[in-house]
Motif scaffolding. Sequence first.
Motif, PDB file in Angstrom:
ATOM      1  N   UNK A  56       0.842  -1.200   0.000  1.00 13.07           N
ATOM      2  CA  UNK A  56       0.000   0.000   0.000  1.00 13.07           C
ATOM      3  C   UNK A  56       0.875   1.246   0.000  1.00 13.07           C
ATOM      4  N   UNK A  57       1.936   1.219   0.797  1.00 15.78           N
ATOM      5  CA  UNK A  57       2.861   2.347   0.815  1.00 15.78           C
ATOM      6  C   UNK A  57       3.522   2.543  -0.542  1.00 15.78           C
ATOM      7  N   UNK A  58       3.882   1.429  -1.182  1.00 16.67           N
ATOM      8  CA  UNK A  58       4.490   1.478  -2.498  1.00 16.67           C
ATOM      9  C   UNK A  58       3.511   2.031  -3.533  1.00 16.67           C
ATOM     10  N   UNK A  59       2.238   1.657  -3.416  1.00 19.60           N
ATOM     11  CA  UNK A  59       1.225   2.190  -4.321  1.00 19.60           C
ATOM     12  C   UNK A  59       1.096   3.702  -4.173  1.00 19.60           C
ATOM     13  N   UNK A  60       1.035   4.186  -2.941  1.00 14.21           N
ATOM     14  CA  UNK A  60       0.936   5.629  -2.713  1.00 14.21           C
ATOM     15  C   UNK A  60       2.188   6.335  -3.217  1.00 14.21           C
ATOM     16  N   UNK A  61       3.341   5.725  -2.983  1.00 13.39           N
ATOM     17  CA  UNK A  61       4.604   6.313  -3.450  1.00 13.39           C
ATOM     18  C   UNK A  61       4.628   6.379  -4.975  1.00 13.39           C
ATOM     19  N   UNK A  62       4.160   5.327  -5.635  1.00 10.36           N
ATOM     20  CA  UNK A  62       4.121   5.331  -7.105  1.00 10.36           C
ATOM     21  C   UNK A  62       3.146   6.379  -7.620  1.00 10.36           C
ATOM     22  N   UNK A  63       2.007   6.516  -6.945  1.00 13.15           N
ATOM     23  CA  UNK A  63       1.057   7.555  -7.347  1.00 13.15           C
ATOM     24  C   UNK A  63       1.694   8.937  -7.257  1.00 13.15           C
ATOM     25  N   UNK A  64       2.492   9.150  -6.244  1.00 17.95           N
ATOM     26  CA  UNK A  64       3.130  10.437  -6.051  1.00 17.95           C
ATOM     27  C   UNK A  64       4.267  10.658  -7.048  1.00 17.95           C
TER      28      UNK A  64
END
Length: 100
Positions: A56-64
């Motif tokens: 989930x953290x990686x998903x948010x980081x990729x979105x950013x």
Amino acid sequence: MSNEIRDYPARSQDSLSRFLGGSPLAVAFRLILLSILVGVVLSAIGFDPLNIIYSIRLLVQRLYEFGFDAFNWLWRYFLLGAVIVIPVWFLSRLFAPRGR
């Protein structure tokens, strides 16, 4: 005071809303969110709860970091989750007992 029972008329809903379990737009929105959530969980499965949080953290980081390219990842999570969520939802609606 009498103990009589009053029958109130049922709310008039069309058959599509009754079958879906709500308005079509609200149901579609809930299914999309649930599909994304299940997709994230399924892609992160490693039998370790810390991997789910990392994913989930990686998903948010990729979105950013990637901006619009991250929507590709979001789309893939949605499709992965929808493979499970949509058929289960449809079968549960199809075989659910009808209220009188």
